[in-house]
Design a protein around this motif. Structure first.
Motif, mmCIF file in Angstrom:
data_model
loop_
_atom_site.group_PDB
_atom_site.id
_atom_site.type_symbol
_atom_site.label_atom_id
_atom_site.label_comp_id
_atom_site.label_asym_id
_atom_site.label_seq_id
_atom_site.Cartn_x
_atom_site.Cartn_y
_atom_site.Cartn_z
ATOM 1 N N LEU A 400 41.751 34.430 52.727
ATOM 2 C CA LEU A 400 41.851 32.987 52.512
ATOM 3 C C LEU A 400 43.298 32.556 52.708
ATOM 4 O O LEU A 400 44.230 33.285 52.349
ATOM 5 C CB LEU A 400 41.394 32.617 51.095
ATOM 6 N N ASP A 417 37.644 39.003 46.440
ATOM 7 C CA ASP A 417 36.241 39.375 46.573
ATOM 8 C C ASP A 417 35.382 38.117 46.569
ATOM 9 O O ASP A 417 35.751 37.096 45.972
ATOM 10 C CB ASP A 417 35.821 40.298 45.430
ATOM 11 N N TRP A 418 34.210 38.198 47.227
ATOM 12 C CA TRP A 418 33.342 37.040 47.404
ATOM 13 C C TRP A 418 31.966 37.300 46.808
ATOM 14 O O TRP A 418 31.559 38.428 46.605
ATOM 15 C CB TRP A 418 33.136 36.740 48.893
ATOM 16 N N ASP A 419 31.255 36.207 46.570
ATOM 17 C CA ASP A 419 29.821 36.269 46.313
ATOM 18 C C ASP A 419 29.203 34.925 46.686
ATOM 19 O O ASP A 419 29.851 33.877 46.566
ATOM 20 C CB ASP A 419 29.504 36.602 44.853
ATOM 21 N N ALA A 451 33.729 25.510 46.626
ATOM 22 C CA ALA A 451 33.865 26.876 46.104
ATOM 23 C C ALA A 451 34.251 26.803 44.638
ATOM 24 O O ALA A 451 34.764 25.786 44.155
ATOM 25 C CB ALA A 451 34.911 27.658 46.896
ATOM 26 N N GLU A 474 39.017 29.424 54.783
ATOM 27 C CA GLU A 474 38.416 30.734 55.021
ATOM 28 C C GLU A 474 38.748 31.212 56.425
ATOM 29 O O GLU A 474 38.707 30.444 57.389
ATOM 30 C CB GLU A 474 36.895 30.670 54.843
ATOM 31 N N ILE A 507 36.022 34.601 44.384
ATOM 32 C CA ILE A 507 35.612 33.271 44.815
ATOM 33 C C ILE A 507 34.102 33.254 45.025
ATOM 34 O O ILE A 507 33.529 34.200 45.577
ATOM 35 C CB ILE A 507 36.359 32.840 46.098
ATOM 36 N N TYR A 508 33.461 32.193 44.532
ATOM 37 C CA TYR A 508 32.026 31.984 44.709
ATOM 38 C C TYR A 508 31.824 30.811 45.668
ATOM 39 O O TYR A 508 32.554 29.808 45.596
ATOM 40 C CB TYR A 508 31.345 31.636 43.383
ATOM 41 N N VAL A 509 30.838 30.934 46.563
ATOM 42 C CA VAL A 509 30.465 29.821 47.442
ATOM 43 C C VAL A 509 28.962 29.605 47.322
ATOM 44 O O VAL A 509 28.210 30.544 47.025
ATOM 45 C CB VAL A 509 30.863 30.087 48.911
#
Length: 731
Positions: A400, A417-419, A451, A474, A507-509
Motif C-alpha cells: 500500500l 496483511d489483508w482479508d 477499507a 493499493e 487491512i480489511y476490504v
C-alpha cells in the motif's frame, strides 16, 4: 519416473496432457478406490463426477502410493486439466506468465549435480525475467531432494524432529548412566566372586567378558520388552492424530528399520556402559577382596557413581525446564486474548469457482447464503471472509502507498496483511470497530471503495492523527498504485497468523467490492444449537447443487491447528521429562542405598562413639545434596541454552521464564529429597552398633549365615583368603 505401478488399468498417456482441459480422465489412489468403490475390479472405465463434469477412470495406483508429499492424494488428473479442477474458466493457469503455482518433479541424469541443474533452470528463466519483470522479477528456480516434506517446510520440520530426538536422547543418556552406576555397584558387590575367579586362574579378559555377556543379555531382553511396549503405544498415538481437511501421510509404525535401530542402540549402549564396570571389577586386589577390605566406602570408588548421578540430575533438569516452558506456552496460548470471541462459532469453507461462478455471481451467492444461514434456529451472527485466522498463513494483495508516511527505506509504501470480509464479520467474530464505522450494504461495486484498518496500521501510518477519512492506494502491478481505498473505520488489533504474535498492520476490504472465490462462512450459534456440516451442505445445495462444502469445523479447532507443533512438543517433553525424573530419582536412591550398605561398619562405629541417628542421616543427606546441587548447576546452564534454542516454538513465553525454571527446580528438589531420605533413614542407620559389625561381616563374605556356620565353608573361605594368585593360565 517415480517407480510406481498401476494396481488396475493404466496411468496417463502423453497425448492426454497436451490440450488444456481436453482429456477428462483420472487415476484413483488405492485407498480411495477401496473406500469409495469397494475395491471393485470393474472400476476402470467408469465415470467419476468432478465439478459437474464426468471423468473417465483410467486406473488405480498401487497400494501405499500417495504422491511425493505428506499431503495424501485421492485422485490424479492430467496437468492440462488444472484449470477445470481448480474452477478457473480459462487456461491462464497453464499459459499466464503469473502462473507460478506448481512444483516440477524430475530425476537427475547420472553425474549431474543439483547445483548444475539449478544453474541450467535459472538460465532458462533468465529470458522470461527480462521480458516479464513484473511476473518473474522476484522468482528463481531451486532444486531440492524429493520427500514427504515440501522444501519450504523442510527446515522447520527437521528442527522440530531434531528437538524431539534430543529430548528422547537425554532420556536414553539418563537411563544409560543409571544402569552404568547400578552395574558399577553390582560389580563392587561381586568383588569377592571376581577375586575367587581370578584366584583359581581366570584372566581379566575372561572375567570381563563374563560380565559383558551378562550385561548384553540384560539389555537385549529389555530391548525386546520395550519394542512390544512401543508397538502398543504407537497404535495408541494414531488415535490422537488431529482431524484435518486433507489426509496426512504420516506413518507411525514400528518397521524393520526402527526395530533394527532400537536393537542396535540397546546392544551398543549395553556394551559401552558395561565395559567400564566390567573392567573395573577385574582391577581388584585379591587379598583385600577376599578379606572384605572393600566393605567400607572409598571416596575414589564413589566418585564415578556420583558423577553419573550428577549427570542424570543435570539432564533431568533440562527435560523438566523444557516441559515447563512448553506447558507455559500452551497455557499462555489458551488464555491470551487473540482479539476474537471464538466460542460457539463454526466456520464452513467453499470455493465458488468449483461451480463456475464469476465475480458478480459469487457476490450474489454470498449474500443469499448469509441470508439463508441467518434464518437457521439458534444463529446469532453470520459473516463471510477469505481467511481463517491463527492458522499460520497470510493473504497478500500487494503493498500500500500511504501519502505522508515514510518507512525505513525512505518511501511511502507500507506492507500489511489483508482479508476480504462481509459487513457482519466484525460483530460475528467479536472484533470491535473502535473508530469510524463497520462495512455496510452500500459498500459494494459501483460505490466508493473503502477499507478498515487495525490500530497498529493506523498508529504506524498516521501517528497521533485520526485515520478515518484517510486514503491509501493499493498496488495493482509492479510499480503502479492505482486503486484508492478510503479508510472508514479502525478495528481493534487481533492475532492474525499465530497466537501471541507481535502486532502487525492489517487491512480489511469489503468482499462485495473485491470478490474472490475461496471463501469461509462464519456462523455464531446458541451454545446448545450448533450448526452441522450436513445442515450447511443442504443449505448450499438449495442455492447451487453443484457447489461442494469443502470443510466444516469450529473456530477453536481451526485456530488450534497452528499449535499442533507446540502441543506435540509439550506432550513428548512432558512424557520424557517424567521418565527422566523417575530414572534420576532411582539413580540417586540407588547411590544412597549402596553408600549406606558400604558404610554400615563406619555408621556403626560413629554411632558407637556417640553419633545420633539424626546426625548420621544428615551426613548422608549432605553428601546427596552435594551431588544434586552440582548436577543442578550444570543443568541450569544447559537448560538456559536449550530454552534459547526452542524460543521459536514458545508462544508468548520468554525463554528465561522464571516460573518454569523455579517449578522445574522445585519438582527436581522434591524428587531428589525423597530419593535420598528413604535409604539414608533406612534400617541400617537404626541398627545397634554391635549387630552392625556382625551383619557387615556376614554381608561382605558373600555367603549366607547358614553357610558361615558350615565348617567346610569356613575352611574353604579361609584357605582362599590365604592363597596367593596362581601363575597365569593355571586352573
Amino acid at each position: 519416473m517415480l517407480g510406481t505401478r498401476a494396481a488396475a488399468g493404466r496411468f496417463f498417456a502423453g497425448d492426454e496432457d497436451r490440450v488444456p482441459m481436453g482429456a477428462p480422465v483420472a487415476v484413483l489412489s488405492y485407498e480411495f478406490w477401496a473406500r469409495r468403490f469397494g475395491a471393485s475390479p470393474g472400476v476402470v472405465g467408469q465415470r467419476l463426477q468432478i465439478n459437474g463434469q464426468p471423468y473417465t477412470i483410467l486406473g488405480v495406483a498401487e497400494r501405499g502410493f500417495s504422491g511425493t508429499t505428506m499431503l495424501g492424494t485421492d485422485i490424479w488428473v492430467p496437468f492440462a486439466m488444472a484449470p477445470h479442477v481448480t474452477g478457473r474458466s480459462s487456461d491462464q493457469l497453464l499459459t499466464g506468465h503469473g502462473a507460478v503455482w506448481h512444483l516440477a518433479v524430475g530425476r537427475l541424469k547420472p553425474g549431474v549435480t543439483p547445483a548444475q541443474a539449478r544453474d541450467e533452470l535459472n538460465a532458462l528463466l533468465a529470458p522470461l525475467k527480462a521480458a516479464y519483470p513484473d511476473n518473474y522479477g522476484r522468482w528463481s528456480m531451486d532444486v531440492m531432494p524429493s520427500g514427504r516434506v515440501p522444501g519450504e517446510m523442510r527446515l522447520p520440520v527437521l528442527s522440530f524432529v531434531a528437538m524431539l530426538f534430543v529430548l528422547t536422547g537425554m532420556v536414553l543418556a539418563i537411563a544409560c548412566s543409571n544402569v552404568s552406576g547400578m552395574l558399577m555397584a553390582r560389580a563392587l558387590g561381586r568383588r569377592r566372586e571376581m577375586a575367587t575367579r581370578v584366584a583359581v586362574g581366570a584372566s581379566r579378559w575372561q572375567v570381563a567378558s563374563h560380565l559383558l555377556v551378562e550385561t548384553g543379555v540384560l539389555f537385549l531382553v529389555a530391548a525386546a520388552a520395550s519394542v512390544a511396549l512401543a508397538w502398543w503405544m504407537v497404535n495408541g498415538l494414531m488415535s490422537f492424530m488431529p482431524q484435518l481437511p486433507v489426509p496426512l501421510m504420516v506413518e507411525l509404525r514400528v518397521d524393520a528399520r526402527i526395530l533394527g535401530f532400537a536393537l542396535a542402540a540397546a546392544g551398543v549402549t549395553g556394551v559401552l556402559f558395561g565395559v567400564l564396570p566390567a573392567f573395573g571389577a577385574t582391577r581388584v586386589s585379591l587379598m583385600d577382596a577376599l578379606h572384605g577390605q572393600y566393605s567400607t566406602a572409598d571416596h575414589r570408588r564413589q566418585r564415578a557413581r556420583q558423577v553419573l548421578v550428577a549427570a542424570q540430575v543435570a539432564l533431568s533438569l533440562v527435560l523438566l525446564v523444557t516441559t515447563g516452558l512448553f506447558v507455559r506456552a500452551l497455557q499462555r496460548a489458551s488464555t491470551v486474548d487473540t482479539g476474537y470471541t471464538s466460542r460457539d462459532v463454526r466456520v464452513f469453507s467453499y470455493d465458488t469457482a468449483l461451480s463456475g461462478m464469476d465475480d458478480p455471481e459469487t457476490v450474489d451467492f454470498v449474500s443469499r447464503l448469509e441470508s439463508r444461514a441467518a434464518m437457521l434456529g439458534g444463529v446469532t451472527g453470520v459473516a463471510t471472509s477469505r481467511m481463517i485466522p491463527l492458522q499460520g498463513s497470510s493473504f497478500g494483495m500487494g503493498s500500500l502507498r500511504v501519502p505522508g508516511y515514510s518507512n525505513e527505506r525512505g518511501d511511502d509504501t507500507l506492507s500489511a496483511d489483508w482479508d476480504l470480509v462481509s459487513p457482519g464479520y466484525f460483530t460475528t467474530l467479536g472484533i470491535p470497530v473502535v473508530r469510524g464505522r463497520a462495512f455496510g450494504p452500500d459498500d459494494r461495486t459501483g460505490f466508493p471503495e473503502v477499507a478498515i484498518v487495525n490500530e497498529t496500521f493506523a498508529q504506524r501510518a498516521w501517528p497521533g492523527a485520526d485515520a478515518v477519512g484517510r486514503v491509501v492506494f493499493e498496488q495493482r502491478s509492479r510499480n503502479t498504485f492505482d486503486r484508492p481505498l478510503t479508510v472508514v473505520g479502525v478495528a481493534r488489533d487481533a492475532d492474525y497468523r499465530t497466537v501471541g504474535e507481535a502486532p502487525r498492520p492489517f487491512i480489511y476490504v469489503p468482499i462485495a467490492q473485491q470478490p474472490m472465490t475461496e471463501l469461509n462462512l462464519w456462523i455464531r450459534h446458541a451454545p446448545d444449537q450448533p450448526i452441522t456440516a450436513e445442515t450447511m451442505r443442504r443449505l448450499i445445495a438449495e442455492i447451487d447443487p453443484t457447489l461442494p462444502l469443502l470443510d466444516a469445523t469450529s473456530f477453536d479447532e481451526a485456530a488450534g491447528l497452528g499449535l499442533i507443533p507446540q502441543r506435540l512438543a509439550a506432550a513428548v517433553a512432558g512424557g520424557v521429562g517424567v521418565v527422566g525424573l523417575l530414572l534420576t530419582a532411582l539413580g540417586l536412591y540407588g547411590l544412597m542405598a549402596f553408600q549406606v550398605a558400604q558404610r554400615t561398619r563406619e555408621i556403626a562405629v560413629r554411632m558407637a562413639l556417640g553419633a545420633t541417628r539424626g546426625g548420621v542421616v544428615g551426613m548422608m543427606l549432605r553428601q546427596a545434596a552435594r551431588v544434586a546441587v552440582s548436577g543442578g548447576l550444570v543443568g541450569l546452564v544447559l537448560a538456559g541454552g536449550a530454552a534459547i534454542g526452542l524460543q521459536e516454538l514458545l508462544v508468548g513465553v520468554d525463554p528465561t521464564d522464571a516460573f518454569a525454571f523455579v517449578t522445574a527446580m522445585g519438582v527436581l528438589a522434591a524428587a531428589m529429597g525423597a530419593a535420598a531420605v528413604v535409604p539414608a533413614a533406612a534400617r541400617r542407620t537404626r541398627t545397634p552398633p554391635p549387630r552392625s559389625g556382625r551383619n557387615e561381616r556376614r554381608q561382605t563374605s558373600g555367603h549366607s549365615p547358614q553357610m558361615m556356620r558350615r565348617p567346610v565353608g569356613v575352611m574353604v573361605i579361609a584357605a582362599l583368603g590365604c592363597m596367593r594368585p596362581p601363575p597365569s593360565g593355571v586352573w
